[in-house]
Scaffold this active site. Structure first.
Site, PDB file in Angstrom:
ATOM      1  N   GLN A 347       0.868  -1.173   0.000  1.00 20.54           N
ATOM      2  CA  GLN A 347       0.000   0.000   0.000  1.00 20.54           C
ATOM      3  C   GLN A 347       0.909   1.228   0.000  1.00 20.54           C
ATOM      4  O   GLN A 347       1.925   1.261   0.703  1.00 20.54           O
ATOM      5  CB  GLN A 347      -0.844  -0.022   1.282  1.00 20.54           C
ATOM      6  CG  GLN A 347      -2.297   0.303   1.043  1.00 20.54           C
ATOM      7  CD  GLN A 347      -3.138   0.184   2.308  1.00 20.54           C
ATOM      8  OE1 GLN A 347      -2.719  -0.447   3.284  1.00 20.54           O
ATOM      9  NE2 GLN A 347      -4.303   0.775   2.286  1.00 20.54           N
ATOM     10  N   CYS A 471      -7.813   5.269   8.857  1.00 18.71           N
ATOM     11  CA  CYS A 471      -7.593   3.894   8.387  1.00 18.71           C
ATOM     12  C   CYS A 471      -8.578   3.505   7.280  1.00 18.71           C
ATOM     13  O   CYS A 471      -9.600   4.136   7.102  1.00 18.71           O
ATOM     14  CB  CYS A 471      -7.779   2.962   9.565  1.00 18.71           C
ATOM     15  SG  CYS A 471      -6.573   3.248  10.868  1.00 18.71           S
ATOM     16  N   ASP A 472      -8.251   2.426   6.641  1.00 15.77           N
ATOM     17  CA  ASP A 472      -8.957   1.997   5.437  1.00 15.77           C
ATOM     18  C   ASP A 472     -10.467   1.861   5.515  1.00 15.77           C
ATOM     19  O   ASP A 472     -11.159   2.204   4.573  1.00 15.77           O
ATOM     20  CB  ASP A 472      -8.427   0.624   4.993  1.00 15.77           C
ATOM     21  CG  ASP A 472      -6.934   0.633   4.756  1.00 15.77           C
ATOM     22  OD1 ASP A 472      -6.468   1.566   4.094  1.00 15.77           O
ATOM     23  OD2 ASP A 472      -6.263  -0.293   5.222  1.00 15.77           O
ATOM     24  N   PRO A 473     -11.027   1.285   6.559  1.00 14.15           N
ATOM     25  CA  PRO A 473     -12.339   0.681   6.357  1.00 14.15           C
ATOM     26  C   PRO A 473     -13.538   1.618   6.471  1.00 14.15           C
ATOM     27  O   PRO A 473     -14.651   1.138   6.571  1.00 14.15           O
ATOM     28  CB  PRO A 473     -12.407  -0.397   7.450  1.00 14.15           C
ATOM     29  CG  PRO A 473     -11.100  -0.366   8.149  1.00 14.15           C
ATOM     30  CD  PRO A 473     -10.537   0.961   7.890  1.00 14.15           C
ATOM     31  N   MET A 474     -13.319   2.920   6.401  1.00 10.81           N
ATOM     32  CA  MET A 474     -14.488   3.805   6.399  1.00 10.81           C
ATOM     33  C   MET A 474     -14.915   3.956   4.943  1.00 10.81           C
ATOM     34  O   MET A 474     -14.793   5.021   4.343  1.00 10.81           O
ATOM     35  CB  MET A 474     -14.127   5.134   7.045  1.00 10.81           C
ATOM     36  CG  MET A 474     -13.455   4.910   8.396  1.00 10.81           C
ATOM     37  SD  MET A 474     -13.884   6.110   9.657  1.00 10.81           S
ATOM     38  CE  MET A 474     -15.519   5.574  10.091  1.00 10.81           C
TER      39      MET A 474
END
Lengths: 785, 785
Positions: A347, A471-474
Site C-alpha cells: 500500500q 484507516c482503510d475501512p471507512m
C-alpha cells in the site's frame, strides 16, 4: 516467568504456557518466519508472490496476513520428539505437540536467531533456528545432551509437518543421495495459461540433514495414525519410522536418529528446511547451509541483521524501554523497510512510512522509496493506491479500493529523509511519471501531489474521502463522491505545512503563498465543520451527516482527528485541554489509546466497513498502535512529553508490566494492535494481534529520536531539544548522525537558566550542533529542564 | 467388523479404526453432510453458493469438493464428551476426539439418518443425526443410558466446533431465550459492492437444544486450552464450562448437561445445529425441528428420501449386490439428480447425466433437465460448458475451460428418458435459445446440437478437442485449435447412432442419411487414424502426435477409447478380442478398471493437465468409476455380461471383499474413484476418494436395469432381454415401469430352445411386454440361457 537478558538483546521465557502465543520472528529479503515458543510456526517466502512451504491439513485461503491467528494441534510447526528407547517415554521439544510438563523450559528469541533450551528426564535439548541472508530456508541446529550417569538410548525425531500442499499432486520420498526428505507437489490450476506461470514455482518442500537418519517418515497421516500428534502411532510401542514414501497424502518430514549417549555426551544435528524448485536447488542449498558453510551463513545473517541496528543506543532509568528501543524497535523498523512486508504491491501509505523508518537505519533505501513512488505517480499529481515492486506485481486486496490520502505521506518521508541526510539535492532529481516519460524534478512531483490533494475538495474546502483514507475501512462515508474526511482536512494541512517548510526556498513565493492560504483555510474549516463538543469530528457523510461527534452512540470520538489536529496546530489552548480530557476519559486504557470509542457493535451504513470489524480488533476501537504513535508525536508537538512517553511506553508488552500476561506476547515487537473496546469487552481488551506488520515502528522510533531525545537533523546540523519524561533525571544516548557519533549525556536541571548544551566541553549558544565531521566522535552534555 | 443389516438398508461398522474414513451422507435440496464414523463432518449448504457453517481453525480456501480430504484433530466434527462427575473419567462419542478404546461401538448409517451406539464404563450413548426436508439444519438426538446399578453423576457435553468463521468479525454467546449458542460472524469483504451481497448471507451458526444446559462454552480456544481436544482444559479437574461469551475468537458450541442417572435410567436430548440469518430464523427453526415438531420433520424427511427409491428391487444370489442396488445406489442417483450436487452451475456433462439417472427415480426431473439445458443452447447448436440454475449463478472452475463434448450427453439423457417414459411428445416441445427468443422444437435443438458437433471436425473428419473433453484435464492436446479427440470420434458416432434411432421417424430421410454417412465415416476414420497395435488411441495432438498408443511409455492405453468404440460398434470381432485382452492385461486391477495406464508420472506438455494429477488419483490412472460404468455398459453392448458384471461388482466396497479395508469406506456409495496406478504404486491402490459426487451411479443403475436385468422400455412397452451373470441360476426382481409393477422371476435354462417369457401365466411370442395397465401388477417369468 520471563525476563530480558540484561545488556543483551535476548528475552527469556521460562513457562511455555504463560504467554503461549509468544513468538520470535526472523526474516531475510526472501522469507519470514514467525516462530511460536511452543513450536508452532507461520512462514512464507516470495515466489514471486507470498507462498507457504508448510501448510495446515486443509486447503488454505490465500490472503493478506491476518491478526490473532489461532494455533491448533495440526497447525504447522517444527517439532522435535525425544523418545527413551528403553522405557518408551516420549516428550516433545520445544513443547508442542505433546506439551508434557518439562523439568525446565527456556525460550530465547534473539535478533538473528531463536533458541530454546528444554530439559526433561535428564535429557537436554537445545534448539537454534537461524536463517541465511541469501536463501529462503530455515537453518536448524539441535543439540541433545544426556545428563544421566547411565548410558541412554534415545531417539531424536524432528517432525516438520508439510500439510495439504495441493489437491492436484502431492507426495514425498527420502532421497538418499541428498540425505533429505523431498516433498513434491504441483500448484493446482485449471486455466491453461496458469500452467506456464506455475512451472517456475518452488513446489518442493524439503528437510535435509547433516547426519544420516536411521529411519524416516514422509507421511503425516501415517506418522499420526489414530493417535494424533500428541501421541503418534509411529512412535508408540517402540516402533521405528516406516521408511516409506507417501503418495498423494499430506507429506511430512520426519527423521529418526537413534542415539546411544554416554553420561554427559552431546550430539549435534543440523537441518535445513524450506522450499526448492528442484533437487539441484536442494543440493545447492545444502552445500551453502550445512557442514563447513553453516558457520559462515550464520555469521553473514547476523551481520545482515546488525546492519539494521539503527542510530541510537539509550541508557535511561527505564531498562525495559532501553532494551526495546535499542534492539527490537530498530529491528522491526529494518524488517519493514528492507522487505516491504514481503509483498509485491505495498500500500502506498505503508511503503512510504516503512521507507521513512529506513531514514534511521539505511537512508539509501529511503531515497529509493521516494523515487520509486514518485515514478508511479500520474502526471496530474495523483498517487496510486499501491506501489508495484516487480514487473508481474498487481494491486491486490485493499489496494483495489480508491483511497484519497496517499500524497500526505510523501511529505512525511521526505521530511524525515532530509532531516537525517541533508540530501537536498533530491528535490532536483528528475523522475518520470507513470503516464509520461517526460521527467520532472521531485519538487515538481511534490507540488503536483499537493495540488492534486488541494483540488480534491468539496464546496466547503474539505477533502473527499472516496472509499477510504487512513484507516482503510471507512468505505461508505464518501463512496457517492460527496462525503469528506475530517482527518484528511487535518492531514492535508499537516502535509502542506511540512511541504512549505521543506520547499519554501525552492518554490516560488506565490506557490508558497497559495499553500499557506490553504493551510489557513483548512484550519477555519475544521473549526467550523468539525469541532463539536470537546473534539473534532471524523468526517461528514455523503448525506451530510457529521460523525465522530458527542451525540453518536458509537464511534463518538476518533483519536486520529485529535492527534492530527495537534500535528496541524489547529486547536487553541482551550480546545487542546478539552481534547486531552476527552481522549483520556474515552480513549485511554491500561493497554494504550484506542482508535475510536465506543467501538461500533453494529453496522452503520453511512460509515462503512469499520463497523463490521469485531469491536476492539483492528480498526474498530482497538489500541491501534500506528495511530497511537501519531498521537505520541502530536503530544510532543503540543509539548506534552510525559503524556507522549506514556503512550509509547504502553506499546511495549514489557514482562514487568501487570498487563503482560493479558497481552500474551514477548516485547520483541509492537503489534499492529492490542484489543481495545476496553469499556465494552474488558475481558478481551489488551490482547496482542500477534502481527508485527505495522507502520508503528517507524513513528515510534522517529518520535524517540527526534522528539523525546530531541536529536533531530536540520540543514545546519543536529538540533538538540529534548523532551524527557519528568521522572528521568539522567540518561545517556549514543546517536549516529551523518556518519558522526555523538555520545549525549542528559542531566535534568531545576531552572531554565541552568540549561546548557556542551560539545566536547565547549558550550554552544544555540540548540544546533553544526560543526562536526563524519567519522568523528563527539561528547555532548545537555542540561535540560 | 462390519456388516449390512439383512433385509434392511443399514450398515453396521463395529470398529471405528477399521475403515476410519467411513462416512454416511445425508442431504436435502439445501444442504449436504458427510458424517464420518468417528465424528468428523464435512457439511455445506447453498446460500446461494455452497457455504460452510462449521469450519477448520484456519482460513479455508473456497473450492470445488476435493477427494481424499484428510481428517485431523481440529477438523470440524460433532463430538459428545461423557464425563463421570465423580471419577473425572472422560470418553467421547462417537469416538473422536478422545478416541478412547470403547466397550462397544456401532456406526449405523441409514438412508435417512445416521446412528451410533457407543458403550463405555456402563454408559450407553445413542446418537442419531437426521435432516429435515425443508431446512438447512442438522437434527441430532442423543440418548444417554446408565447401565450401572449405582446412581451415576454424568456430564454430557456436546461439542460442535465452529472454527474460523471470519477474519472480520466472529464471536459467540448463549441466548437464554432461544436456549441456543449463537455464533455470529460477518463474511469478510473489501470491495464496497460485496457488502450488499453479503448482507443476505446466513452468517450465524447456532446450536439449540430442547433441554436447558447447566453450563455452556462458546470459545473453542477456551474449551481446548493447552490440553487440546483429546484432553480439553474445560473438562479437566471436574471443571464446569465457563458460561462466558467469546469475542473475536473461534466460536464453538458446547453445552454441559449434568445428569444424575438412576440404574438403567435414560435421558434424551435433541439438538438442532446449522446456519441462520438472524435470531428470528433460529426461533423458527427451533419451532419446526424440536419438541412436538421433530417427529413430523423426521418422518417427512424419511418420506423424501423414500421418494427416491428407484424402480427396481432385486433378490439375487449376491446379497451384498442386492443391498447396494436396492438401497444405496438409487439413493446416490437421487442425490445427484435432486440436488445437482449442490452447485449453481453444474457442468453440462454432469447435469445431463445426473438428470438421466432421474429417469429411473423421478422422470419429471429428467424432462426439466433436458428443457433447461436446451434453453441455454446457442442457436448455432453449441451447448455451454455449464448450466446456470439461478439468476446469480456464474460459470466457475472447470466450467471456464472450453470443452467440446457436451452435446454427446444430450442424446443419452433423451434416450433414457424416452425408454422410461415413452413421452415422445417432448420432441415437439418448443424451446428458446440463449441468444434468441424464437422457439424451436426439441427435435430442432437436437439436430443443431448434432450438426454443430459434426462441423467441429478437422480435415480428417475428426472432432477437435479444444481444451478438453471427457475427462477434463487433457487441456493441452488441442488448445492451438488443431488437436483432435479419439474418444470424441467414437462418442460422436455413438451419439449420432442414438439420435438416429430416436429421430428416424421425425427427421427427414436426407437428414438421417447425412447422420448415417457421418457414422460410417467416423468408423473408417477411427480405424485409419486411431487403431494402433491392439487398441484405439486417445487422440492426436496439435502437432500431429498420436497418443495413447503402444509406443507410449505412460498413458499407453485409455479405457474410454476402448469402451466407447464398443458402444459405437466400431471394432470387428478380432479387434474386440485384442482390446479385451489389452484392457485386462493393462487396466484391470482387483479394485476395478483403471482409466489409463501406465499413469503419467511426469508432465507431457502435448497432453495436458492429466499428467500433473497424482498418478493413480482422479483422472490420472485411477479406477475412475464413471468411466468403468461406461466400460460395463459397453461390455453388455458386445454381449460380455460376465465381464460387465465383474466391473460393476468391483465398484461396491463390500465388507465381504478382501479389498474392503484398503478401500477404507462402507459401501453406502460408489466414490468417484478408487486409487489406481496399481502396478506403479501398489501400496496406495484401491483407496477410496471418499467423494460421492460422480456420474457413476446413473450409469451403474441404468446398466443393471436395462442391460443386466434387460428390463428396458421401448415404444411398444417393456422389453425383456436379460444378460445375467453366468453364476446366477435364479433371481427375482420387482420393476416399476410406466406406473405398472412387474415381479420378474428369472430362471436359467440350458438351451436356447427352453427360453420363454410368460406374463401372468401367458407366454409371449416376443421379448416385449406391451399390453399392460398403469396401477396393475404383473408376474413375469423369464427363462433365459
Amino acid at each position: 516467568m520471563t525476563k530480558y537478558v540484561k545488556g543483551g538483546e535476548r528475552f527469556s521465557l521460562t513457562d511455555p504456557t504463560l504467554v503461549p502465543n509468544s513468538a520470535g520472528y526472523l526474516w531475510n529479503k526472501h522469507m519470514m518466519i514467525h516462530m511460536n515458543c511452543q513450536g508452532y510456526a507461520v512462514a512464507q517466502y516470495m515466489n514471486p508472490e507470498p507462498k507457504k512451504y508448510a501448510h495446515t491439513p486443509s486447503m488454505a485461503a490465500t490472503s493478506f496476513m491476518q491478526p490473532e491467528q489461532p494455533y491448533f494441534a495440526n497447525h504447522p510447526g517444527r517439532f522435535f520428539y525425544l523418545r527413551d528407547d528403553q522405557s518408551g517415554e516420549i516428550f516433545s521439544a520445544p513443547f508442542a505437540p505433546i506439551k508434557a510438563p518439562l523439568d525446565s523450559f527456556e525460550f530465547l528469541p534473539g535478533l538473528s536467531d531463536i533458541k530454546w533450551k528444554v530439559q526433561h528426564n535428564d535429557i537436554c535439548v537445545e534448539l537454534c533456528l537461524t536463517l541465511s541472508e541469501e536463501f529462503a530456508a530455515e537453518l536448524w541446529q539441535v543439540k541433545v545432551t544426556s545428563n544421566s550417569k547411565a548410558i541412554r538410548n534415545i531417539s531424536l525425531i524432528p517432525y516438520f509437518p508439510v500439510g495439504y500442499m495441493s489437491w492436484m499432486n502431492m507426495g514425498a520420498h527420502y532421497d538418499d543421495q541428498l540425505n533429505a526428505i523431498v516433498c513434491t507437489s504441483i500448484t493446482p490450476y485449471q486455466k491453461l495459461e496458469d500452467y506456464a506461470k506455475n512451472k517456475h514455482l518452488k513446489d518442493i518442500t524439503f528437510l535435509a540433514s547433516d547426519v544420516k537418519p536411521n529411519y524416516v517418515e514422509t507421511s503425516g497421516l501415517r506418522f499420526e495414525g489414530q493417535g494424533g500428534l500428541h501421541n503418534p502411532d509411529a512412535l508408540s510401542s517402540l516402533a521405528n519410522l516406516s521408511n516409506q514414501p507417501c503418495h498423494y497424502e499430506m507429506p511430512a518430514c520426519a527423521m529418526q536418529f537413534q542415539l546411544e549417549l554416554e553420561a554427559h555426551e552431546s550430539r549435534e544435528f543440523n537441518f535445513v528446511f524450506g522450499p526448492a524448485l528442484d533437487k539441484t536447488e536442494i543440493e545447492n542449498l545444502k552445500n551453502h547451509t550445512l557442514g563447513n558453510s553453516k558457520q559462515e551463513q550464520t555469521e553473514k545473517y547476523a551481520q545482515y541483521i546488525q546492519s539494521g541496528k539503527g542510530v541510537i543506543n539509550i541508557s535511561s532509568p527505564d531498562e525495559a524501554f532501553d532494551h526495546f528501543v535499542n534492539h527490537w524497535l530498530p529491528r522491526q523498523v529494518f524488517y519493514h523497510g528492507d522487505t516491504n512486508r514481503l509483498t509485491t504491491d505495498p500500500q502506498t501509505r505503508n511503503y512510504l512510512q516503512d521507507g521513512m523508518g529506513m531514514a534511521y537505519v539505511n537512508s539509501e533505501t529511503t531515497k529509493t522509496v521516494i523515487l520509486t513512488s514518485l515514478a508511479q505517480q500520474k502526471s496530474d499529481g495523483e498517487m496510486p493506491d499501491g506501489i508495484l515492486l516487480t514487473p508481474e506485481a498487481q494491486l491486490k486486496y485493499i489496494n483495489q479500493i480508491p483511497h484519497t490520502d496517499h500524497s500526505v505521506w510523501l511529505t512525511l518521508i521526505l521530511d524525515a529523509y532530509l532531516n537525517e541526510t541533508n540530501d537536498w539535492a533530491i528535490l532536483e532529481e528528475p523522475v518520470a511519471w507513470i503516464d509520461s516519460d517526460e521527467k520532472h524534478s521531485v519538487l515538481e512531483h511534490m507540488n503536483r501531489a499537493m495540488d492534486h490533494m488541494c483540488q480534491a475538495r468539496d464546496y466547503r474546502g474539505m477533502p473527499y474521502i472516496a472509499q477510504g483514507d487512513w484507516c482503510d475501512p471507512m468505505n461508505m462515508v464518501g463512496h457517492k463522491g460527496k462525503g469528506v474526511s475530517g482527518w484528511l482536512t487535518q492531514a492535508l494541512s499537516f502535509a502542506l505545512q511540512t511541504w512549505v517548510r521543506i520547499s519554501h526556498q525552492d518554490n516560488t513565493s506565490s506557490k508558497i503563498q497559495e499553500y499557506q492560504s490553504t493551510i489557513e483555510q483548512l484550519s477555519i474549516i475544521a473549526d467550523e465543520h468539525l469541532w463539536q463538543g470537546d473534539w473534532y469530528a471524523r468526517g461528514i457523510t455523503d448525506d451530510g451527516v457529521t460523525f465522530g461527534v458527542p451525540d453518536d452512540k458509537e464511534g463518538r470520538i476518533f483519536l486520529n482527528t485529535q492527534s492530527w489536529a495537534f500535528l496541524a496546530n489547529m486547536p487553541n489552548e482551550l480546545q487542546k485541554s478539552q481534547m486531552l480530557k476527552a481522549i483520556e476519559e474515552q480513549l485511554d486504557t491500561p493497554y494504550g489509546v484506542m482508535l475510536c470509542a465506543p467501538a461500533f457493535t453494529a453496522m452503520r451504513e453511512d460509515v462503512g466497513r469499520v463497523t463490521q470489524k469485531w469491536p476492539g480488533s483492528g480498526e474498530n476501537g482497538s489500541v491501534y498502535n500506528h495511530a497511537a504513535a501519531f498521537y505520541a508525536a502530536s503530544l510532543y508537538n503540543i509539548n506534552q512529553p510525559d503524556r507522549a512517553f506514556n503512550v509509547l511506553r504502553k506499546m511495549i508488552a514489557d514482562p514487568q508490566c501487570p498487563t503482560f500476561k493479558q497481552r500474551g506476547q514477548l516485547p520483541v515487537y509492537v503489534p499492529n494492535y492490542y484489543r481495545g473496546a476496553y469499556y465494552q469487552y474488558p475481558s478481551a481488551a489488551g490482547r496482542s494481534s500477534n502481527l508485527f506488520n505495522t507502520g508503528t515502528g517507524a513513528w515510534f522510533y522517529r518520535a524517540v529520536i527526534e522528539e523525546m531525545l530531541g536529536l533531530k537533523g536540520c540543514k545546519e546540523g543536529l538540533t538538540v531539544t529534548p523532551k524527557i519524561p519528568q521522572s528521568w533525571e539522567h540518561l545517556s544516548v549514543t546517536r549516529t548522525f551523518r556518519q558522526a557519533t555523538f555520545t549525549v549525556n542528559y542531566e535534568r536541571v531545576k531552572n531554565e537558566s541552568e540549561t546548557s548544551l556542551t560539545v566536547n566541553g565547549e558550550r554552544l549558544k544555540t540548540h544546533v550542533i553544526s560543526n562536526f565531521q563524519a567519522g568523528q566522535h563527539y561528547t555532548v552534555n545537555v542540561k535540560f529542564v
